[in-house]
Design an enzyme around this catalytic site. Structure first.
Site, mmCIF file in Angstrom:
data_model
loop_
_atom_site.group_PDB
_atom_site.id
_atom_site.type_symbol
_atom_site.label_atom_id
_atom_site.label_comp_id
_atom_site.label_asym_id
_atom_site.label_seq_id
_atom_site.Cartn_x
_atom_site.Cartn_y
_atom_site.Cartn_z
ATOM 1 N N TYR A 71 -8.745 -23.700 11.964
ATOM 2 C CA TYR A 71 -8.781 -23.324 13.383
ATOM 3 C C TYR A 71 -7.439 -23.638 14.061
ATOM 4 O O TYR A 71 -6.869 -22.803 14.765
ATOM 5 C CB TYR A 71 -9.926 -24.085 14.048
ATOM 6 C CG TYR A 71 -10.150 -23.771 15.501
ATOM 7 C CD1 TYR A 71 -10.745 -22.582 15.898
ATOM 8 C CD2 TYR A 71 -9.791 -24.693 16.489
ATOM 9 C CE1 TYR A 71 -10.974 -22.307 17.242
ATOM 10 C CE2 TYR A 71 -10.017 -24.428 17.827
ATOM 11 C CZ TYR A 71 -10.604 -23.234 18.205
ATOM 12 O OH TYR A 71 -10.829 -22.970 19.536
ATOM 13 N N ILE A 129 -16.731 -18.299 27.398
ATOM 14 C CA ILE A 129 -15.502 -18.080 28.157
ATOM 15 C C ILE A 129 -15.253 -16.581 28.371
ATOM 16 O O ILE A 129 -14.880 -16.146 29.460
ATOM 17 C CB ILE A 129 -14.309 -18.751 27.429
ATOM 18 C CG1 ILE A 129 -14.493 -20.282 27.425
ATOM 19 C CG2 ILE A 129 -12.993 -18.374 28.081
ATOM 20 C CD1 ILE A 129 -13.477 -21.046 26.580
HETATM 21 P P1 NAD Z 1 -18.254 -18.800 21.981
HETATM 22 O O1 NAD Z 1 -18.584 -19.031 20.554
HETATM 23 O O2 NAD Z 1 -19.239 -19.206 23.031
HETATM 24 O O3 NAD Z 1 -17.909 -17.260 22.215
HETATM 25 C C1 NAD Z 1 -17.057 -16.536 21.351
HETATM 26 C C2 NAD Z 1 -17.465 -15.078 21.365
HETATM 27 O O4 NAD Z 1 -16.619 -14.385 20.434
HETATM 28 C C3 NAD Z 1 -18.918 -14.888 20.890
HETATM 29 O O5 NAD Z 1 -19.622 -14.065 21.813
HETATM 30 C C4 NAD Z 1 -18.753 -14.228 19.534
HETATM 31 O O6 NAD Z 1 -19.811 -13.352 19.194
HETATM 32 C C5 NAD Z 1 -17.436 -13.497 19.716
HETATM 33 N N1 NAD Z 1 -16.845 -13.162 18.406
HETATM 34 C C6 NAD Z 1 -16.737 -13.959 17.323
HETATM 35 N N2 NAD Z 1 -16.214 -13.263 16.307
HETATM 36 C C7 NAD Z 1 -15.968 -12.020 16.745
HETATM 37 C C8 NAD Z 1 -15.432 -10.853 16.152
HETATM 38 N N3 NAD Z 1 -15.073 -10.823 14.858
HETATM 39 N N4 NAD Z 1 -15.324 -9.718 16.888
HETATM 40 C C9 NAD Z 1 -15.723 -9.730 18.187
HETATM 41 N N5 NAD Z 1 -16.242 -10.807 18.810
HETATM 42 C C10 NAD Z 1 -16.355 -11.940 18.098
HETATM 43 O O7 NAD Z 1 -16.845 -19.522 22.205
HETATM 44 P P2 NAD Z 1 -16.101 -19.957 23.563
HETATM 45 O O8 NAD Z 1 -16.239 -21.419 23.679
HETATM 46 O O9 NAD Z 1 -16.485 -19.084 24.698
HETATM 47 O O10 NAD Z 1 -14.586 -19.675 23.129
HETATM 48 C C11 NAD Z 1 -13.856 -18.520 23.495
HETATM 49 C C12 NAD Z 1 -12.422 -18.660 23.020
HETATM 50 O O11 NAD Z 1 -11.857 -19.853 23.548
HETATM 51 C C13 NAD Z 1 -12.297 -18.790 21.497
HETATM 52 O O12 NAD Z 1 -11.121 -18.130 21.076
HETATM 53 C C14 NAD Z 1 -12.163 -20.283 21.292
HETATM 54 O O13 NAD Z 1 -11.513 -20.580 20.087
HETATM 55 C C15 NAD Z 1 -11.349 -20.661 22.496
HETATM 56 N N6 NAD Z 1 -11.455 -22.086 22.868
HETATM 57 C C16 NAD Z 1 -12.628 -22.626 23.330
HETATM 58 C C17 NAD Z 1 -12.663 -23.975 23.682
HETATM 59 C C18 NAD Z 1 -13.897 -24.640 24.231
HETATM 60 O O14 NAD Z 1 -13.830 -25.813 24.572
HETATM 61 N N7 NAD Z 1 -15.023 -23.964 24.360
HETATM 62 C C19 NAD Z 1 -11.520 -24.754 23.541
HETATM 63 C C20 NAD Z 1 -10.365 -24.171 23.058
HETATM 64 C C21 NAD Z 1 -10.333 -22.832 22.742
#
Ligand code: NAD
Length: 442
Positions: free
Chosen positions: A347, A216
């Site tokens: 979470y 995202i």
């Molecule tokens: P993802 O795991 O693909 O990407 C998350 C990114 O955050 C990764 O590149 C990771 O390296 C980075 N990250 C993690 N810890 C970090 C830190 N300490 N410092 C800097 N960067 C850090 O996840 P995603 O699916 O793209 O999710 C992005 C956001 O959306 C998150 O906050 C997630 O909780 C939220 N979210 C996602 C979904 C979904 O369906 N994918 C649903 C609800 C919420």
């Protein structure tokens, strides 16, 4: 990761089988692309009762470039319907809501948009409050009924404050809001900053996105860059190469940094010498276990990345004046923070915490710094995070929403970009779910 069922239901045998078996029939969503920047067809502007904003709203809708009419016979297949229900001040007025939409709702084009415009339910007039709150139940039900990829939202404006709603109406009445439905968005009366070019609303602005190497976050960085922003992509040093690739594609700056580091805010400030206009807290992790099996480390790491670091860096960057006046802070909640989820006490706590943070900080940040604070709450989004979910749970997660499909990272990114616009000053303290109107936490 690809949604094969969605593809299958688009084929002739797929259509036949799903109809015969009564299975969900998701419609392919029409998202923004350079070739399809607008909804196309006509926009029907209806009014329930004697509204004082009819002319001003009509003039504003005309600026969307859609062909606006208030006559149903001139819009045989409307791509959008805006129903002005701001004048509905007692339940008797709801008859006019039914009378306006009943004859035309069936003609809404596939992938069409319905936006009901209301006002905030009053705290001291219980008749007005009953009527305006009724619009919420109405909107959410209609969102579940319309089908064929169409969406329905309730937009509450401050009394007579039409101009502050422009960026929001443009967003809701465009392909950019394809995966948003059943949302209630409440605006303040704050005047929008002028926009020189609606195709590049972030021109001259600097944005920082955390967790931007992939998923995202990478999409958010891409959409902000598309809208004209200079982007700084932040992610942990462990994914330095992936981060560098994402940043290079966008002509952005890569900032390898763990957001939980003590000096994270200082390092961010140093990377943005002219300050930040947009700060997107997207980085997030999951460490799932039921509470009974969850070691303290899993609890603390999730709370630290998803919530504590957001609080720490936001406070420090606001205090240091790194977030410029007119700035926009966007945090990332989740549907799990609203509905709860088995195995995700850590979470869900962190994401519900984001909602609390946004609601409390928004009015303060606007008053003290001229900055807005909002959150996206994604539902099921097709990313590496959700690809790792076991098949049956994944399939249920994908289908259990009014659009019967998962969203794409770009859907969250488009919502973030709308929050980020200079013209979105009136959008403050909002938690907007990008979930296709998920049945969870509804
Ligand atoms: P993802 O795991 O693909 O990407 C998350 C990114 O955050 C990764 O590149 C990771 O390296 C980075 N990250 C993690 N810890 C970090 C830190 N300490 N410092 C800097 N960067 C850090 O996840 P995603 O699916 O793209 O999710 C992005 C956001 O959306 C998150 O906050 C997630 O909780 C939220 N979210 C996602 C979904 C979904 O369906 N994918 C649903 C609800 C919420």
């Amino acid at each position: 990761m690809a949604d094969r069922y969605l593809h299958f239901t688009g084929t002739a045998p797929g259509r036949f089988l799903t109809r015969r078996l009564g299975l969900p029939r998701p419609a392919p969503l029409r998202r923004w692309s350079p070739g399809t920047p607008s909804l196309g067809g006509p926009l029907l502007h209806l009014t329930a009762g004697d509204s004082v904003i009819t002319q001003e709203l009509g003039a504003l809708l005309a600026t969307t470039g859609l062909d606006v009419t208030d006559r149903a016979e001139r819009a045989a297949r409307p791509a959008g319907i805006v129903l002005d229900a701001t004048a509905v001040s007692a339940p008797g007025g709801l008859t006019a809501v039914h009378a306006a939409l009943h004859p035309v709702i069936r003609s809404l084009a596939p992938g069409g948009r319905v936006v009901v415009v209301g006002v905030r339910p009053s705290a001291d007039d219980h008749h007005q409050a009953a009527a305006q709150q009724a619009l919420e139940g109405f909107t959410r039900s209609l969102g579940k009924e319309v089908g064929r990829g169409a969406t329905v939202q309730l937009l509450r404006i401050a009394p007579d404050a039409v101009a502050p709603a422009e960026s929001t109406l443009r967003f809701l009445l465009s392909p950019r809001s394809a995966y948003l439905s059943g949302q209630v968005i409440e605006l303040t009366a704050a005047a929008p900053d002028p926009v020189a070019d609606w195709t590049a609303p972030l021109a001259g602005r600097t944005a920082l996105v955390t967790g931007a190497a992939r998923g995202i976050g990478a999409s958010v960085a891409g959409v902000l860059a598309r809208d004209g922003a200079r982007v700084i992509c932040l992610d942990v040093p462990q994914v330095r190469d992936e981060l560098a690739r994402t940043a290079e594609e966008l002509d952005a700056t890569a900032l390898p940094l763990d957001i939980t580091a003590e000096d994270a805010a200082d390092r961010i400030a140093a990377a943005a010498p002219d300050g930040l206009d947009v700060l997107v807290h997207n980085a997030g992790i999951t460490r799932d276990r039921r509470l009974a099996n969850m070691p303290a480390e899993r609890w603390t790491s999730v709370l630290d990345v998803n919530l504590d670091s957001v609080l720490r860096t936001t406070d420090a960057l606001l205090k240091a004046g790194t977030v410029n006046r007119g700035g926009r802070i966007v945090a990332t909640a989740s549907i799990a923070g609203i509905a709860g989820n088995n195995g995700q006490t850590n979470y869900a706590a962190s994401k519900a915490g984001i909602i609390g943070l946004v609601r409390a900080l928004a009015p303060q940040a606007a008053a003290d710094h001229g900055v807005t604070v909002n959150a996206v709450a994604p539902g099921f989004i097709e990313t590496k995070m959700t690809a790792a979910v076991p098949l049956l749970i994944r399939e249920a997660g994908r289908r259990m929403n009014s659009l019967a499909q998962g969203g794409l990272p770009v859907d969250v990114a488009e919502t973030t970009a709308w929050f980020a616009q200079p013209a979105s000053t009136a959008v403050n303290g909002q938690i907007v779910r990008v979930c296709g109107q998920s049945l969870l936490g509804a």
